[in-house]
Design an enzyme around this catalytic site. Structure first.
Site, PDB file in Angstrom:
ATOM      1  N   ASP A  50       0.922  -1.011   0.029  1.00 34.95           N
ATOM      2  CA  ASP A  50       0.009   0.084   0.081  1.00 34.95           C
ATOM      3  C   ASP A  50       0.922   1.314   0.125  1.00 34.95           C
ATOM      4  OD1 ASP A  50       0.739  -0.590   2.635  1.00 34.95           O
ATOM      5  OD2 ASP A  50      -0.949  -1.106   3.150  1.00 34.95           O
ATOM      6  N   ASP A  73      -7.316  -2.942  14.329  1.00 36.98           N
ATOM      7  CA  ASP A  73      -8.873  -3.390  13.962  1.00 36.98           C
ATOM      8  C   ASP A  73      -8.992  -4.484  13.231  1.00 36.98           C
ATOM      9  OD1 ASP A  73      -7.820  -2.309  11.719  1.00 36.98           O
ATOM     10  OD2 ASP A  73      -9.243  -0.463  11.510  1.00 36.98           O
ATOM     11  N   HIS A 118      -7.202  -4.746  10.302  1.00 37.98           N
ATOM     12  CA  HIS A 118      -6.955  -4.686   8.660  1.00 37.98           C
ATOM     13  C   HIS A 118      -5.589  -5.356   8.531  1.00 37.98           C
ATOM     14  CE1 HIS A 118      -4.877  -0.710  10.108  1.00 37.98           C
ATOM     15  NE2 HIS A 118      -4.005  -1.519   9.658  1.00 37.98           N
ATOM     16  N   GLU A 173      -9.630  -2.045   5.572  1.00 39.95           N
ATOM     17  CA  GLU A 173     -10.303  -1.591   6.876  1.00 39.95           C
ATOM     18  C   GLU A 173     -11.529  -2.492   6.896  1.00 39.95           C
ATOM     19  OE1 GLU A 173      -8.583  -0.058   8.860  1.00 39.95           O
ATOM     20  OE2 GLU A 173      -8.133   1.889   8.424  1.00 39.95           O
TER      21      GLU A 173
HETATM   22  C1  F6R Z   1       1.271  -1.614   6.161  1.00 41.18           C
HETATM   23  C2  F6R Z   1       0.137  -2.069   6.217  1.00 41.18           C
HETATM   24  C3  F6R Z   1      -0.626  -2.051   7.645  1.00 41.18           C
HETATM   25  C4  F6R Z   1       0.315  -2.384   8.804  1.00 41.18           C
HETATM   26  C5  F6R Z   1      -0.565  -2.584   9.992  1.00 41.18           C
HETATM   27  C6  F6R Z   1      -0.031  -2.606  11.165  1.00 41.18           C
HETATM   28  O1  F6R Z   1       2.083  -1.769   4.659  1.00 41.18           O
HETATM   29  O2  F6R Z   1      -0.416  -2.735   5.266  1.00 41.18           O
HETATM   30  O3  F6R Z   1      -1.597  -3.251   7.446  1.00 41.18           O
HETATM   31  O4  F6R Z   1       0.762  -3.735   8.620  1.00 41.18           O
HETATM   32  O5  F6R Z   1      -1.256  -1.313  10.026  1.00 41.18           O
HETATM   33  O6  F6R Z   1       1.105  -1.494  11.471  1.00 41.18           O
HETATM   34  P1  F6R Z   1       2.248  -1.666  12.549  1.00 41.18           P
HETATM   35  O7  F6R Z   1       3.011  -2.667  12.186  1.00 41.18           O
HETATM   36  O8  F6R Z   1       2.823  -0.196  12.576  1.00 41.18           O
HETATM   37  O9  F6R Z   1       1.618  -1.935  13.831  1.00 41.18           O
END
Ligand code: F6R
Length: 256
Positions: free
Chosen positions: A67, A136, A138, A143
């Site tokens: 992403d 959450d 995701h 989301e």
């Molecule tokens: C990042 C992504 C997100 C993160 C998630 C956890 O490329 O796709 O799904 O993996 O938000 O983020 P952290 O690792 O910072 O807790």
């Protein structure tokens, strides 16, 4: 799902790095799906160390990131393109032409997302996708209530995710509202998934992902439909798993 609980995030990340190194040793031209955020940082450090010690050669691999924020150029220090160059691509010296991150400045978002899907297919599909998980539930930036069949597209971040990611910005309001993200369907098409989660803050999402019903309200739960998912956790992230003792027993007695 293959659930492995380690004594620390470092240990889990080393195991993930060794797993990736073994895949690349078998298939030099492996296509890796990569994530950003805090979770994979230790993994990337381990991969860099392996490359520097001669234990891993990433020169023929191709990468696709999950992403990117809409409105940020890949040179913006807050972008995921910049994160990847800083935390993995430049230190391992991979040819940037082999790396792919969605273009957050694409003038035609739909065409960019379609081209991203085509590029993944043209590379032969993703062999191994690395995932973190949001509090959450995701994965990527799919989301809650994202379609479980979704492909790469533009998504709107929740307030919670923007607050969670505000540490890289001046305030939650400065976190872009929109992102381009691989879809759940895109992720499910990868041949193998490594999901990493560390810390108590992820415990609820992890338990709902592994042991809850499959549903769009916890997008990561769609991984229950995938045949080859390994979940690497530390104690904190595993703390709400009802079947924790079973997972430990399975891991300690792997079938021959
Ligand atoms: C990042 C992504 C997100 C993160 C998630 C956890 O490329 O796709 O799904 O993996 O938000 O983020 P952290 O690792 O910072 O807790």
């Amino acid at each position: 799902m293959d659930v492995r609980v380690y004594r620390s995030a470092e240990e889990a990340s080393s195991a993930a790095a060794a797993h990736i190194a073994a895949l690349v040793a078998r298939k030099h031209e492996a296509v890796l799906g990569l994530a950003t955020g805090d979770t994979p940082l230790l993994l990337y450090r381990q991969l860099i160390a392996l490359v520097r010690s001669g234990g891993l050669d990433l020169s023929r691999t191709t990468t696709f990131n999950l992403d990117e924020y809409v409105g940020l150029s890949g040179d913006d220090p807050r972008s995921y393109g910049h994160y990847m160059r800083t935390n993995l691509f430049d230190p391992v010296g991979i040819d940037l032409a082999r790396t792919h991150v969605p273009d957050g400045l694409a003038p035609d978002v739909e065409a960019e997302c379609e081209a991203y899907e085509h590029a993944i297919a043209a590379a032969g599909g993703i062999d191994l996708q690395v995932l973190g998980i949001g509090a959450d539930g995701h994965v990527g930036f799919n989301e809650p209530t994202s379609s479980l069949g979704s492909r790469t597209r533009i998504k709107t971040l929740t307030r919670r995710t923007r607050a969670d990611n505000a540490r890289f910005f001046e305030s939650p309001d400065d976190v872009p509202l929109h992102v381009l993200t691989m879809g759940i369907g895109t992720i499910l098409d990868s041949r193998e998934v490594l999901l990493l989660a560390f810390g108590d803050g992820k415990a609820d999402a992890v338990a709902r992902t592994i042991e809850g019903p499959v549903g769009a309200i916890v997008p990561a739960s769609a991984l229950q439909l995938h045949r080859n998912v390994r979940v690497l956790l530390d104690d904190g992230a595993a703390s709400r798993l009802a079947l924790r003792a079973y997972y430990d027993e399975v891991a300690a007695n792997l079938p021959p």
